[in-house]
Design a protein around this motif. Structure first.
Motif, mmCIF file in Angstrom:
data_model
loop_
_atom_site.group_PDB
_atom_site.id
_atom_site.type_symbol
_atom_site.label_atom_id
_atom_site.label_comp_id
_atom_site.label_asym_id
_atom_site.label_seq_id
_atom_site.Cartn_x
_atom_site.Cartn_y
_atom_site.Cartn_z
ATOM 1 N N ALA A 174 0.835 -1.203 0.000
ATOM 2 C CA ALA A 174 0.000 0.000 0.000
ATOM 3 C C ALA A 174 0.869 1.252 0.000
ATOM 4 O O ALA A 174 0.571 2.229 -0.697
ATOM 5 N N LEU A 177 2.340 1.597 -3.684
ATOM 6 C CA LEU A 177 1.376 2.015 -4.706
ATOM 7 C C LEU A 177 0.865 3.428 -4.458
ATOM 8 O O LEU A 177 0.481 4.131 -5.399
ATOM 9 N N TRP A 186 -3.870 4.859 -4.617
ATOM 10 C CA TRP A 186 -4.237 3.505 -4.233
ATOM 11 C C TRP A 186 -5.417 3.555 -3.273
ATOM 12 O O TRP A 186 -5.314 4.098 -2.182
ATOM 13 N N GLU A 188 -7.586 0.698 -2.030
ATOM 14 C CA GLU A 188 -7.723 -0.766 -2.057
ATOM 15 C C GLU A 188 -9.165 -1.206 -2.307
ATOM 16 O O GLU A 188 -10.088 -0.738 -1.635
ATOM 17 N N LEU A 191 -6.588 0.767 -8.139
ATOM 18 C CA LEU A 191 -5.512 1.692 -8.445
ATOM 19 C C LEU A 191 -6.065 2.722 -9.416
ATOM 20 O O LEU A 191 -6.435 2.398 -10.547
#
Length: 332
Positions: A174, A177, A186, A188, A191
């Motif tokens: 995390a 990204l 990012w 989750e 993306l």
């Protein structure tokens, strides 16, 4: 905004591209350097691009590429293929291997807002003669504009991968990204990428390949193909170090690629043929041929080290590059 829905199979296969793609980088750079605002970020490259446009052997190549590819925005995906990382020739072979139906569809889409010409219509029809013309133009433009700067570009890519790998180790996936680029977020398991096209895209299940590139342009680029990992090319700062002094004259004497081989061996020394090919962005066979030619000229020595052959610059080669003889002796 492009939203990439990444599943567990994709997140388990996040990795970095191990090198820059010579052809893909050349085509992105050719488009990017047309914008005077961003070209100011790479003045040395921009100067070479302008020189290639107005004079020299690469002038026809520049005209062809400018005519066949959009000035900005999304390029046809097939001209920046996954395959062909080894060299310009390997990249062009991957382009020539693209199914004709795909070439026609992607070029036609790229020309949606562009006036049609005979050459563009032949390109959109995947005319083999025009595809060969396009390949020759890419090769000539790379040699004239990017080749003298290629070692620095490769070095920048490696440095960025090293830094990003450290972020991954310290802050997890995390953290990685979420810190790639301001245009990448990012959330989750999504993306979000502000790129040249938008929509909702499902992961392919084959992973995510990240490619930091100093010539990606002003926005990240995303390539999504079935049965392949998703490729995200994101911009990073240009290298600060300029091309080596005397690089152009040495290139005229030895040839641009051979001069780069000699320069890389002087910078790092003791490189195997395999590592040398990656450092310069050429095929293994081409690296071996250049090393042999330099050795026969007395500019390089080679020695076997187990199953590898390692190459070193001689004092004569160091003198040609302007490197101190004591450095060459210590390397050899």
């Amino acid at each position: 905004m492009l939203r990439l829905q990444l599943g567990p199979a994709d997140l388990c296969r996040v990795r970095f591209a191990d090198r820059l793609h010579p052809v893909g980088t050349a085509l992105l750079a050719g488009q990017w350097l047309r914008d005077p605002t961003v070209a100011a970020m790479a003045p040395a490259l921009a100067e070479r691009a302008v020189a290639a446009e107005v004079a020299g052997d690469a002038q026809p190549a520049t005209a062809i590429l400018r005519h066949l590819l959009p000035d900005r925005g999304r390029l046809p995906d097939f001209v920046t293929p996954f395959e062909g990382l080894e060299s310009v020739e390997a990249g062009l072979e991957a382009i020539r291997a693209t199914p004709l139906r795909r070439v026609r569809a992607e070029v036609t889409d790229a020309y949606a807002d562009t006036a049609g010409t005979l050459l563009r219509r032949r390109f959109a029809a995947a005319d083999p003669e025009v595809l060969d013309l396009f390949g020759g133009a890419v090769r000539a433009w790379f040699d004239a504009v990017l080749a003298p700067h290629w070692p620095d570009l490769v070095s920048t890519h490696r440095q960025q991968v090293t830094r990003a790998s450290q972020r991954l180790a310290l802050h997890g996936l995390a953290g990685l990204l979420g810190s790639l680029h301001p245009a990448i977020r990012w959330r989750e398991p999504v993306l979000e990428v502000r790129t040249w096209w938008g929509g909702e895209v499902e992961g392919t299940g084959h992973g995510l390949v990240l490619l930091p590139s100093p010539l990606a342009g002003t926005r990240p680029r995303v390539l999504v193909e079935p049965e392949n990992p998703i490729l995200v090319v994101y911009p990073v700062p240009m290298p600060r170090r300029a091309a080596p002094a005397g690089g152009e004259s040495l290139g005229r004497l030895l040839g641009a690629t051979r001069a780069l081989v000699l320069r890389r061996l002087a910078d790092e020394g003791g490189l195997s043929t395999t590592v040398l090919s990656r450092a310069v962005g050429i095929s293994l066979s081409s690296a071996s041929e250049h090393a042999t030619a330099l050795r026969e000229a007395g500019l390089v020595t080679s020695e076997r080290d187990g199953g590898a052959v390692r190459h070193h610059v001689t004092p004569l080669g160091a003198g040609l590059l302007g490197v101190g003889p004591e450095q060459a002796c210590s390397e050899a």
